[in-house]
Structure formats: C-alpha cells, structure tokens
Design a protein around this motif. Structure first.
Motif, PDB file in Angstrom:
ATOM      1  N   THR A 184       0.744  -1.209  -0.171  1.00 34.49           N
ATOM      2  CA  THR A 184      -0.136  -0.085   0.059  1.00 34.49           C
ATOM      3  C   THR A 184       0.940   1.323  -0.085  1.00 34.49           C
ATOM      4  O   THR A 184       0.331   2.357  -0.245  1.00 34.49           O
ATOM      5  CB  THR A 184      -0.865   0.112   1.285  1.00 34.49           C
ATOM      6  OG1 THR A 184      -0.085  -0.184   2.493  1.00 34.49           O
ATOM      7  CG2 THR A 184      -2.010  -1.251   1.027  1.00 34.49           C
ATOM      8  N   HIS A 185       2.171   1.089   0.332  1.00 30.83           N
ATOM      9  CA  HIS A 185       2.839   2.374   0.653  1.00 30.83           C
ATOM     10  C   HIS A 185       4.202   2.536  -0.150  1.00 30.83           C
ATOM     11  O   HIS A 185       5.156   3.440   0.309  1.00 30.83           O
ATOM     12  CB  HIS A 185       3.039   2.723   2.055  1.00 30.83           C
ATOM     13  CG  HIS A 185       1.782   3.223   2.648  1.00 30.83           C
ATOM     14  ND1 HIS A 185       0.831   2.299   3.068  1.00 30.83           N
ATOM     15  CD2 HIS A 185       1.221   4.541   2.902  1.00 30.83           C
ATOM     16  CE1 HIS A 185      -0.369   3.050   3.647  1.00 30.83           C
ATOM     17  NE2 HIS A 185       0.161   4.447   3.385  1.00 30.83           N
ATOM     18  N   ILE A 186       4.416   1.341  -0.998  1.00 34.21           N
ATOM     19  CA  ILE A 186       5.820   1.349  -1.514  1.00 34.21           C
ATOM     20  C   ILE A 186       6.005   2.398  -2.507  1.00 34.21           C
ATOM     21  O   ILE A 186       7.109   2.856  -2.778  1.00 34.21           O
ATOM     22  CB  ILE A 186       6.071  -0.064  -2.327  1.00 34.21           C
ATOM     23  CG1 ILE A 186       7.638  -0.302  -2.701  1.00 34.21           C
ATOM     24  CG2 ILE A 186       5.050  -0.214  -3.368  1.00 34.21           C
ATOM     25  CD1 ILE A 186       8.508  -0.197  -1.855  1.00 34.21           C
ATOM     26  N   TYR A 187       4.868   2.915  -2.997  1.00 30.81           N
ATOM     27  CA  TYR A 187       4.872   4.136  -4.000  1.00 30.81           C
ATOM     28  C   TYR A 187       5.661   5.432  -3.629  1.00 30.81           C
ATOM     29  O   TYR A 187       5.885   6.094  -4.287  1.00 30.81           O
ATOM     30  CB  TYR A 187       3.257   4.062  -4.605  1.00 30.81           C
ATOM     31  CG  TYR A 187       2.664   5.174  -3.462  1.00 30.81           C
ATOM     32  CD1 TYR A 187       2.576   6.567  -3.537  1.00 30.81           C
ATOM     33  CD2 TYR A 187       1.871   4.171  -2.373  1.00 30.81           C
ATOM     34  CE1 TYR A 187       1.719   7.341  -2.261  1.00 30.81           C
ATOM     35  CE2 TYR A 187       0.981   5.143  -1.535  1.00 30.81           C
ATOM     36  CZ  TYR A 187       1.031   6.549  -1.595  1.00 30.81           C
ATOM     37  OH  TYR A 187       0.494   7.117  -0.878  1.00 30.81           O
ATOM     38  N   LEU A 188       5.503   5.416  -2.174  1.00 30.16           N
ATOM     39  CA  LEU A 188       6.003   6.709  -1.692  1.00 30.16           C
ATOM     40  C   LEU A 188       7.788   6.523  -1.548  1.00 30.16           C
ATOM     41  O   LEU A 188       8.270   7.654  -1.731  1.00 30.16           O
ATOM     42  CB  LEU A 188       5.764   6.671  -0.156  1.00 30.16           C
ATOM     43  CG  LEU A 188       4.305   7.067   0.377  1.00 30.16           C
ATOM     44  CD1 LEU A 188       4.209   6.794   1.948  1.00 30.16           C
ATOM     45  CD2 LEU A 188       3.953   8.502  -0.183  1.00 30.16           C
TER      46      LEU A 188
END
Length: 547
Positions: free
Chosen positions: A475-479
């Motif tokens: 859910t937050h690897i895009y950051l």
C-alpha cells in the motif's frame, strides 16, 4: 580577565599545595582549560600555570562522559553520541530479521540497555541545548523502533511510539529532568538546591529567551501550571546505625501456614484470638492505610480510641501504611504503658522493617529510629501481620477510619511517590498529544496508549504491526519508488489496509468463510486480540506475502 586569572591561579596553587602535603601529583600534560564564553569578538583566554607549565586552553573537553564545548551548545556531544549509537544499531539489525529474528520484547530490552541508556545518560545536562540540536538524536530513536517492531519505513513517527510503547525523547528528557529536580530537593544541603536565579536576573532572562537559565529554573518553568508544581518532597533520612547496633524489628505471622483465599474467615479469627491470648498483657494497636480515587488516608485504633488523617493524593498506599505505623509509635511514646502489640495488614511494610538495613524509604527509617529509641526507654513493642477483611474487629475499624479520614496532617511526600506521579504526568501529556492525531490510522485501533501483548512468532508479529499502523509494502511502496497511488481494480478506490480487510467486495466470499460475516470492523481483526483466522484470510486472498 586579569581578575579571573588571578582568582583561578590562587585556587590552582592551593590545590597544588594540598596535593604536595598528601602525596598526590597533578600532571600538566593531562590538564587543560576551557574558557566558557559567548563573546563573538576577539577576547583573550586566561593564562594559567601548573608550576612553570602553561595549561593549554581548548575549545571542548570531555568530563564524566559528556563533551562540554566553550559555548555550551553541546553540539559536539550530540554528534559523538549519535555516531556512537549508530554503530550499536548494528546489533539490533543482526537480531531483527523479519522472518526468524528475535521477538519485539527482547529487541526493545536490548535497545533500552545498550543504546537508550547512553542517550538518557547526562540528558539533564545536555538537555539545555537548543531544540534543533536535540532533534539530531531523534532519527536514531526512530530507526531503532522501526527495527524492533519491523514497521515499514514510511510508518508515521507517532504510530511507532504508541505501538512500541516508547515515548518521544523530548518527553523522556522532561521526565528525567523532573525526577532529578525532586531528587535534588530531597537531599539536604544539596549544592544545586540553592542555585536559583536571583530576582535581578529573572527580568533579564525573560527579556532574552535565547539565554539558557540554570537547571532548577528551567525545571520550575516546566512544572509551572501543572499539578506537580509546589510539591514538598520529603528529605532523605540517613541510616546512621552501625552494623552491630542495627535496630532489630521482627514481626509475628501466626497465619503463615494458612492461605487466606482457601481458609474460612472464622478459622483466621480463631488464630487471631489465640495470638491475643499469648499477648494478653499487651495493648492492641491496629493500623491501616487506604487509597482510593482522590483520597489517601491512614487510621490507627489504640485501646478503643480511633485516630485518622488524610494524606496527599500523591502518596501511595505503601506510604499510608507506613505513616499509620509511624503515627502509632508516636502515640505509644506518650503513653504510660510499656507493652504494645501493633497489628498491620501490610506484609510489604513489615518485611521491609525486618530488613531495615536495606530500606531506603524515609518513613521506614524514621520508624526504625523510633523503635530503637522506645526500646531504650523500656518499651516492649511487638509487630504482627493480620489478614485484611476477614472479620477481625480491630482491623476492620482501622480500615473504616482510614477510608473515612477527613482531618489533614502536615507532611511531605516521599521521593518514590513523586516519581510515580511524574510518570503519570508524562504519560498523560503523551496521551494528550496522541489524542490530537485523529487522522492517524493506528489511532482508530488504539486510541489509548497502553502496552499490548506481542505475537510470539516474529514474522506474524511484524505483519500484524504493519497492518495496525496501516503502512505495508503493497500500500505504501509508491512513496519510496515514486509510482502512482495503487487503486483497487474493482472499486477504483485507494488501496489501504482498511479497504482490503473490511470493504473490498472482491473478498466477501473469503470473509464469509473465515469470519462468518461481511460486516467487519478493523479493530475486531487487528486490535489488542487479533482474530484467530486473520492470517488464514490474508493468505487466502494473497495479501500475506505483500505486507
């Protein structure tokens, strides 16, 4: 500067004279001087000598493990501390594999003993540094908490604190400073206790907020407008008895062979009456302490007369029990009789009195001194433990007058009780900060800062931590990678832990299979007691390996 040189040189000469007469030698090559000054222009340094050798003037010096620089910014110490602790983080990194590593409790204990203890040491001194310098240590604290908990790298700092039950370093420094302040106040004739800023300088410090006041004044400003302001701490008592002259205080326990929970009250009453027959010529004295919400008191029943007083709400029930015995001894000292039997239901107080040489509580030390004085005056005092709430009349009366006490008594508060109040104050302050973070994902699951039990298997505990915080690899690897926010293919909504676990209709069949319902709350799945089928559900929908 000439006046400073003259006064310091006189002091050095006096020290050298004392060393010469007592067989000591000061090495000039191992000596140095630091000129603490914040003047920006050119100004001379003092010329000081040991014998005929000039003492070198340096910009900073390490003293008792703390680096003091000439402007007292403590930036050099903070940099050294961070560099030293960053190397120690490798110990945690070796032990914290997210699949087979040590459990979180063990990792946090290692962190507290090896790294956090170094950060805490001397924080009362270097805590006067400016906020920008002190914040240089915070990333070290955050990295250690991420390693111990296995939280994802993008996890919010506030969530790390609450999930690991480790308060921010700023609050830790406040707690340690306040505790040290009260410790200074508890020591008679302490050198710091009189080093307050004079009234003439207070106006100047208020006009220049950048100027750092002394430690006591900094702490008093910190305590201003709090319920800890104005507390009178009890002075430490000194145990001055020689080893061959220690007051011998032993208590009787006729109930030692009986378990209160499995023995009928009438049996315990008969044991008490048999003890009274053995000491029939002793006057009975019952003592008891009570602590409830907003009320602390003690009661004494002596020869059918009752005495009771209320204490400060900061006192513990242990202190109330000790105060009751101390007050009873005060009544005994003014009596014309010489034989007394004191009954108390506080096993901990009586056990500590039996080993008084190891006691540190000032009230217990005062009790020992009083008993020693009374025995020298011919008094015969016997202590006895009695179980509470079993129908022993004297004990029940003492408990009642302690709970209903209304007459205040002038007293000071022991340091141990104040430290508990400081801990409670800091936790409340931390809770107030956490209450304002209503948009935090973990706040919805864990609104109160408490210590939750950990999952025994390291791999599952790491995954559970990431689910609670709401930051996972998927859910937050895009950051970190710079990609776009992941969207649900069927709902076209942002992929979050809450959406995947409770809302996405693609997994309704799996929810019915593992949870027997499709209407779920996140707290029921990943709360203090996780759902037993949580990981089976995550494995079934293919999300377990992507956490």
């Amino acid at each position: 500067m000439h006046l400073i040189e003259r006064q310091l040189q006189i002091a050095i000469n006096n020290i050298l004279t004392w060393c010469k007469h007592n067989g000591h030698t000061i090495s000039p090559s191992k000596s140095c001087a630091v000129h603490f000054c914040r003047k920006r222009g050119l100004h001379p340094d003092p010329d000081l000598y040991i014998g005929n050798q000039l003492i070198p003037v340096v910009n900073e010096v390490r003293f008792l493990g703390i680096i003091f620089d000439r402007k007292l910014t403590f930036l050099s110490h903070i940099r050294y501390l961070r560099k030293r602790c960053e190397r120690l983080l490798n110990i945690l990194k070796v032990l914290s594999n997210t699949s087979w590593g040590a459990d979180r409790t063990s990792l946090l204990r290692i962190y507290e003993s090896v790294i956090l203890s170094r950060i805490d040491y001397g924080c009362v001194v270097y805590g006067s540094a400016c906020a920008s310098n002190l914040k240089k240590i915070d990333p070290l604290h955050h990295s250690a908490l991420r390693i111990c908990s296995g939280a994802f790298r993008t996890s919010p700092i506030g969530s790390l604190y609450v999930e690991c039950f480790q308060m921010p370093l700023s609050l830790r420094r406040q707690k340690l400073s306040i505790n040290y302040y009260f410790k200074v106040m508890s020591v008679s004739n302490h050198l710091l206790s009189s080093q307050h800023v004079s009234r003439a300088l207070t106006r100047l410090y208020n006009a220049r907020p950048s100027k750092i006041p002394p430690f006591l004044d900094r702490t008093m400003r910190m305590l201003h407008d709090t319920y800890l302001d104005g507390l009178q701490v009890q002075k430490d008592a000194t145990f001055y008895h020689s080893p061959w002259n220690i007051p011998f205080i032993q208590y009787d326990n006729p109930f030692a062979k009986f378990n209160k929970n499995t023995t009928a009250p009438v049996v315990l009453q008969q044991i008490f009456y048999y003890h009274r027959c053995q000491y029939s010529d002793y006057i009975t004295v019952f003592t008891d302490g009570s602590k409830a919400d907003g009320h602390v008191g003690f009661g004494v029943i002596m020869d059918d007369a009752s005495y009771s007083h209320i204490l400060s709400v900061f006192c513990s029930v242990y202190t109330a029990e000790a105060m009751a015995i101390s007050y009873a001894l005060k009544l005994i000292s003014s009596s014309q009789y010489r034989k007394f039997c004191i009954y108390s239901d506080s096993m901990s107080v009586l056990q500590q009195l039996e080993h008084i040489e190891n006691a540190t509580h000032p009230i217990l030390l005062n009790i020992a001194d009083t008993v020693y004085y009374l025995k020298n005056k011919g008094f015969d005092i016997v202590f006895c433990w009695t179980p509470s709430h079993v129908g022993i009349i004297g004990n029940e009366k003492a408990d009642y007058v302690a709970r209903t006490a209304s007459i205040p008594i002038e007293h000071t508060i022991p340091l141990a009780d104040i430290r508990k109040s400081v801990q409670h104050y800091i936790l409340n302050k931390w809770q107030e900060t956490w209450d304002r973070q209503v948009n935090n994902k973990l706040h919805r699951i864990k609104p109160s800062i408490v210590l939750w039990p950990i999952f025994p298997i390291r791999g599952f505990d790491v995954k559970l931590t990431r689910l609670r915080i709401g930051h996972t690899w998927y859910t937050h690897i895009y950051l970190l990678s710079g990609d776009s926010v992941p969207l649900c293919t069927s709902c076209n909504e942002v992929q979050t832990v809450d959406h995947i676990l409770t809302k996405c209709p693609d997994f309704n069949s799996s929810r019915l299979n593992f949870f027997k319902t499709t209407i779920l709350d996140l707290n029921d799945l990943v709360g203090e007691t996780p759902h037993p089928n949580l990981f089976s559900f995550l494995r079934d929908i293919g999300f377990l390996v992507r956490i």
